[in-house]
Design a protein around this motif. Sequence first.
Motif, PDB file in Angstrom:
ATOM      1  N   PRO A 132       0.833  -1.205   0.000  1.00 27.97           N
ATOM      2  CA  PRO A 132       0.000   0.000   0.000  1.00 27.97           C
ATOM      3  C   PRO A 132       0.866   1.253   0.000  1.00 27.97           C
ATOM      4  O   PRO A 132       1.973   1.264   0.543  1.00 27.97           O
ATOM      5  CB  PRO A 132      -0.791  -0.119   1.300  1.00 27.97           C
ATOM      6  CG  PRO A 132       0.006  -1.020   2.178  1.00 27.97           C
ATOM      7  CD  PRO A 132       0.739  -1.948   1.260  1.00 27.97           C
ATOM      8  N   ARG A 133       0.366   2.305  -0.619  1.00 27.26           N
ATOM      9  CA  ARG A 133       1.140   3.537  -0.758  1.00 27.26           C
ATOM     10  C   ARG A 133       0.349   4.748  -0.294  1.00 27.26           C
ATOM     11  O   ARG A 133      -0.865   4.755  -0.328  1.00 27.26           O
ATOM     12  CB  ARG A 133       1.524   3.737  -2.226  1.00 27.26           C
ATOM     13  CG  ARG A 133       2.288   2.583  -2.824  1.00 27.26           C
ATOM     14  CD  ARG A 133       3.606   2.377  -2.139  1.00 27.26           C
ATOM     15  NE  ARG A 133       4.430   1.394  -2.836  1.00 27.26           N
ATOM     16  CZ  ARG A 133       5.600   0.979  -2.388  1.00 27.26           C
ATOM     17  NH1 ARG A 133       6.094   1.459  -1.255  1.00 27.26           N
ATOM     18  NH2 ARG A 133       6.294   0.089  -3.059  1.00 27.26           N
ATOM     19  N   ARG A 134       1.095   5.767   0.081  1.00 25.21           N
ATOM     20  CA  ARG A 134       0.464   7.009   0.486  1.00 25.21           C
ATOM     21  C   ARG A 134       0.678   8.064  -0.596  1.00 25.21           C
ATOM     22  O   ARG A 134       1.753   8.157  -1.172  1.00 25.21           O
ATOM     23  CB  ARG A 134       1.101   7.487   1.791  1.00 25.21           C
ATOM     24  CG  ARG A 134       0.593   8.830   2.269  1.00 25.21           C
ATOM     25  CD  ARG A 134       1.438   9.281   3.448  1.00 25.21           C
ATOM     26  NE  ARG A 134       1.016  10.578   3.955  1.00 25.21           N
ATOM     27  CZ  ARG A 134       1.705  11.264   4.854  1.00 25.21           C
ATOM     28  NH1 ARG A 134       2.832  10.784   5.338  1.00 25.21           N
ATOM     29  NH2 ARG A 134       1.271  12.425   5.272  1.00 25.21           N
ATOM     30  N   ARG A 153       0.664  12.111  -1.285  1.00 25.47           N
ATOM     31  CA  ARG A 153       0.735  13.346  -0.503  1.00 25.47           C
ATOM     32  C   ARG A 153      -0.047  14.467  -1.165  1.00 25.47           C
ATOM     33  O   ARG A 153      -0.133  14.529  -2.384  1.00 25.47           O
ATOM     34  CB  ARG A 153       2.198  13.749  -0.318  1.00 25.47           C
ATOM     35  CG  ARG A 153       2.899  12.839   0.668  1.00 25.47           C
ATOM     36  CD  ARG A 153       4.409  12.981   0.620  1.00 25.47           C
ATOM     37  NE  ARG A 153       5.032  11.868   1.318  1.00 25.47           N
ATOM     38  CZ  ARG A 153       5.201  11.805   2.640  1.00 25.47           C
ATOM     39  NH1 ARG A 153       4.798  12.802   3.398  1.00 25.47           N
ATOM     40  NH2 ARG A 153       5.761  10.767   3.201  1.00 25.47           N
ATOM     41  N   VAL A 162      -6.272  11.238   0.780  1.00 24.16           N
ATOM     42  CA  VAL A 162      -7.069  10.551   1.801  1.00 24.16           C
ATOM     43  C   VAL A 162      -7.066   9.049   1.565  1.00 24.16           C
ATOM     44  O   VAL A 162      -6.872   8.250   2.481  1.00 24.16           O
ATOM     45  CB  VAL A 162      -8.531  11.070   1.802  1.00 24.16           C
ATOM     46  CG1 VAL A 162      -9.385  10.238   2.743  1.00 24.16           C
ATOM     47  CG2 VAL A 162      -8.561  12.523   2.223  1.00 24.16           C
ATOM     48  N   ALA A 174      -3.034   4.603  -2.245  1.00 24.82           N
ATOM     49  CA  ALA A 174      -3.097   3.625  -3.328  1.00 24.82           C
ATOM     50  C   ALA A 174      -2.838   2.259  -2.735  1.00 24.82           C
ATOM     51  O   ALA A 174      -1.816   2.068  -2.076  1.00 24.82           O
ATOM     52  CB  ALA A 174      -2.053   3.941  -4.396  1.00 24.82           C
ATOM     53  N   SER A 175      -3.770   1.329  -2.935  1.00 27.87           N
ATOM     54  CA  SER A 175      -3.524  -0.020  -2.452  1.00 27.87           C
ATOM     55  C   SER A 175      -4.306  -1.013  -3.287  1.00 27.87           C
ATOM     56  O   SER A 175      -5.353  -0.692  -3.845  1.00 27.87           O
ATOM     57  CB  SER A 175      -3.906  -0.144  -0.970  1.00 27.87           C
ATOM     58  OG  SER A 175      -5.249   0.216  -0.779  1.00 27.87           O
ATOM     59  N   GLY A 194      -1.399  -2.549   7.269  1.00 26.97           N
ATOM     60  CA  GLY A 194      -1.230  -2.339   5.834  1.00 26.97           C
ATOM     61  C   GLY A 194      -1.709  -0.959   5.392  1.00 26.97           C
ATOM     62  O   GLY A 194      -1.387   0.057   6.003  1.00 26.97           O
ATOM     63  N   GLY A 195      -2.501  -0.949   4.322  1.00 27.22           N
ATOM     64  CA  GLY A 195      -2.994   0.315   3.774  1.00 27.22           C
ATOM     65  C   GLY A 195      -3.859   1.065   4.771  1.00 27.22           C
ATOM     66  O   GLY A 195      -3.829   2.299   4.842  1.00 27.22           O
ATOM     67  N   ILE A 232      -1.594   2.928   7.096  1.00 30.27           N
ATOM     68  CA  ILE A 232      -1.015   4.130   6.491  1.00 30.27           C
ATOM     69  C   ILE A 232      -2.010   5.286   6.589  1.00 30.27           C
ATOM     70  O   ILE A 232      -1.692   6.388   7.037  1.00 30.27           O
ATOM     71  CB  ILE A 232      -0.634   3.874   5.016  1.00 30.27           C
ATOM     72  CG1 ILE A 232       0.518   2.876   4.940  1.00 30.27           C
ATOM     73  CG2 ILE A 232      -0.246   5.185   4.333  1.00 30.27           C
ATOM     74  CD1 ILE A 232       0.904   2.495   3.534  1.00 30.27           C
ATOM     75  N   ARG A 233      -3.256   5.028   6.202  1.00 28.70           N
ATOM     76  CA  ARG A 233      -4.265   6.090   6.226  1.00 28.70           C
ATOM     77  C   ARG A 233      -4.581   6.518   7.660  1.00 28.70           C
ATOM     78  O   ARG A 233      -4.684   7.706   7.962  1.00 28.70           O
ATOM     79  CB  ARG A 233      -5.553   5.614   5.540  1.00 28.70           C
ATOM     80  CG  ARG A 233      -5.436   5.521   4.037  1.00 28.70           C
ATOM     81  CD  ARG A 233      -6.813   5.372   3.407  1.00 28.70           C
ATOM     82  NE  ARG A 233      -7.447   4.122   3.786  1.00 28.70           N
ATOM     83  CZ  ARG A 233      -7.315   2.992   3.126  1.00 28.70           C
ATOM     84  NH1 ARG A 233      -6.597   2.958   2.035  1.00 28.70           N
ATOM     85  NH2 ARG A 233      -7.909   1.901   3.538  1.00 28.70           N
ATOM     86  N   THR A 243      -1.589   8.492   9.342  1.00 26.98           N
ATOM     87  CA  THR A 243      -1.396   9.840   8.789  1.00 26.98           C
ATOM     88  C   THR A 243      -2.586  10.737   9.139  1.00 26.98           C
ATOM     89  O   THR A 243      -2.413  11.914   9.466  1.00 26.98           O
ATOM     90  CB  THR A 243      -1.205   9.802   7.259  1.00 26.98           C
ATOM     91  OG1 THR A 243      -2.276   9.075   6.673  1.00 26.98           O
ATOM     92  CG2 THR A 243       0.094   9.145   6.882  1.00 26.98           C
ATOM     93  N   GLU A 281       5.926   5.153   3.997  1.00 22.12           N
ATOM     94  CA  GLU A 281       4.826   5.977   3.497  1.00 22.12           C
ATOM     95  C   GLU A 281       4.329   6.952   4.567  1.00 22.12           C
ATOM     96  O   GLU A 281       3.993   8.093   4.278  1.00 22.12           O
ATOM     97  CB  GLU A 281       3.672   5.077   3.042  1.00 22.12           C
ATOM     98  CG  GLU A 281       4.069   4.048   1.983  1.00 22.12           C
ATOM     99  CD  GLU A 281       4.501   4.706   0.685  1.00 22.12           C
ATOM    100  OE1 GLU A 281       3.905   5.716   0.315  1.00 22.12           O
ATOM    101  OE2 GLU A 281       5.454   4.199   0.047  1.00 22.12           O
ATOM    102  N   GLN A 282       4.260   6.485   5.804  1.00 16.05           N
ATOM    103  CA  GLN A 282       3.723   7.340   6.872  1.00 16.05           C
ATOM    104  C   GLN A 282       4.664   8.491   7.195  1.00 16.05           C
ATOM    105  O   GLN A 282       4.226   9.602   7.519  1.00 16.05           O
ATOM    106  CB  GLN A 282       3.477   6.503   8.137  1.00 16.05           C
ATOM    107  CG  GLN A 282       2.328   5.513   8.003  1.00 16.05           C
ATOM    108  CD  GLN A 282       2.441   4.372   8.990  1.00 16.05           C
ATOM    109  OE1 GLN A 282       3.528   4.033   9.458  1.00 16.05           O
ATOM    110  NE2 GLN A 282       1.313   3.757   9.320  1.00 16.05           N
TER     111      GLN A 282
END
Lengths: 294, 461
Positions: free
Chosen positions: A121-123, A125, A214, A217-218, B295-296, B299-300, B303, B329-330
């Motif tokens: 999973p990705r963040r 910005r 918000v 990407a996952s 996981g994802g 991250i959400r 943050t 990612e965080q």
Amino acid sequence: MSTNLDTLPVQFLNGMSYAALLFLVAAGFTLVFGLARVLNFAHGAIFMLGAFVVWEVQGRGWGFMAALVSAAAICGVVSGVLEKTLVSRMYGRNHLDQVLMTLGVALVLGDVVLRIWGGDPRRIRPPTFLEGTTEIFGRVYPYYRLGMIVFGLLIAFAMYWVFQRTTFGVRLRAAVSDTDMAAVLGVNTGQLFTIIFAASGALAGMGAALAGPVLGASIGMDQFLLIDALIVVVIGGAGSVPGALVGSVFLGLANTAGQVFAPDYASFLVYGLMVIVLLFRPSGLFGRPVVVRL
Amino acid sequence: MTNENDDQPTNENDDQFILPGIPRRRFMGGASKLGLFVAAGGISAVAAACSSDDDESSSTTPGTDAPTTDAPTTDAPSDTTAATDAPAVTTPATPVSDEPIKVAIILPSTGPYAALGGMQARGIRLAMGDEIAGREIEYVDIEEPLFAPQDAIQLVQNNSDADVFVGVIGGNTALAIRDTIHDMEKPLLVTNAVTRAITGSRKSPYIWRASTTGYQAGVNLGPWMFENLGVSMDTAAPDYASGHELVDYPARFFEESGGEVIGQFFPPLGNADYAAVLTEMASSSSVFVYSFFAGGDAIRYVTQYAEFIGVDEKQLCGLTLVDDLTLVEQGDAAEGVMTLGGWNQAIDTPQNAEFMSAFEDAYGELPNSYANSGNNGGTILRMAIESINGDVENAELFSAAIGDVEFTNLLGTDFRFDKETHNAISFQTLDQIQRLDDGSLGFVQIAELGEAVDPGDDVAP
């Protein structure tokens, strides 16, 4: 759970920003469903592809706008090619065939994304000028959330303007209400539908970028998003841009209210809302009754 | 590596097995109905196993001729592949059989848990290699049907000639195949699922778990949070079976210590936006927040937590909130977050250094905590097979040997099983994300919580 009334204004904002997010997901979906009468189950996967493109471009340091444009372009092309090569062969067929085909495409596309970017999973910005938080109603609030509400409204307005105020929009509406008649009158309907699909894909890519800070990407995000988009379309009415907007606001507020006031029923609330709308307005709040043509 | 790491990721996986639209009840109902099939299927599976054994003995030579054609073994580390050429040299005693040992790995390779499953499978293969006790290891990949656990039964039955099953991310998968495995009398080593039942009310002499449970997550952490973080807390976790399990036990032990749980939030599974929950928690009278996300979601959540609340305002403590992957990612948002300790790339033990470089050599990338879970599972199986000199056909002996395995894991703590429940006994630590001397963010161990044992006294699902 807690019924803390002083959080209500902020919770309303939360609901609206989530509504904006939902609208960004659902806009392209309702466009295709309303105009081409195709339930494009690959829409969620294209949205996910867009999210990973955004992450990729952003990771290269090219900035948020470059990421947004790249995602819109790539998703637009993928979606257009999808229409040209596969969906265009299915227009005469029934909805079930179309659903099966687009669902298949969604699965393939999902695994292609998995192959290219891996399953991590990705963040994403936010653009630098919208980073950070502000104080609103006495509480800390992220700037980007406010920005998202604005983006959602802008895109809704732009879509509405194209449909109602441009020649292209007139042709589109003509092709939708009577494809054969529009074709006789010189509208290239085949090309129109390709353009609609490409535009829907571009909207998905743009939405992936705008909702990215918000959503991130996952792998698998497409499945949840697709369900939400479907609910928005069902509530708002197929193919109606104002409907998608209202449906998103309904769902966004219901989702937030559910988590705040009735957490045990939060998962159920949105489906309950959909059922109620279907009972009283089977074609959605803004949808036209479906005319079955032989 | 205390299994804790593994466990926690595991949890998220478990989650998966309860889909958003599918209420838990329905799964249970399905499972019990499936039980009937399993009972019937089990018999045929045993029959099939017997007949395939006969087949194997009559076709010994073709099997040995083509050691490299085991198609599923695509990920086998290249350095260990070389070992297959010279089994006689490395084998201390005469192998009990020329047949390969068939290891069935049950993990997903597609969908949201593909990365997790892939890493775990690599960890298993790296630890087991291509040959143990003079017998070749043949891998079979079973695609774990996380969204259709009932399909797992057929998949397991189709591989009834396997000598051992290993993997399993979803608690639903574990429960679905429990009866099949039990009736087939083949060992299963669970490396990821956290559901208590599989080593409690539904335990089997053939099933072992190297990961840990929600009970273990809470038994030490609950009292520690009361003593160190504050007298009241809010909790948040995704709304599915494992999400509840991984909040309920820490909350229960926190309350038993004298703490007060103010608000408990369970946003729907797959929920992308935690703004509503975070806004409520920000205005709550709680002193700190306990959460489980992975996981994802992690991250959400982490943050967004930084945006809406911030650890300066309220400490954030929980499970799998941060690992090596999510930390990238965080970024700054993770600074100050506390998470139940597990494996991370910075673990400074000789065995971990060796593992990291072997993994990178074999697969061209660094391992993560899931690879460590797989490595644990593979290590346990390798040591068990070695201890019985490769006699895996004696399933009871094999299963008992798995339970006897004790070793020092990559974290440098001792691993062993609880012989009563077949669950791993884990040694727990608590990590905090802190700014390191070199300016980067990293895991710093801030407490040793001690051993955690699940008594296995859950109520049957």
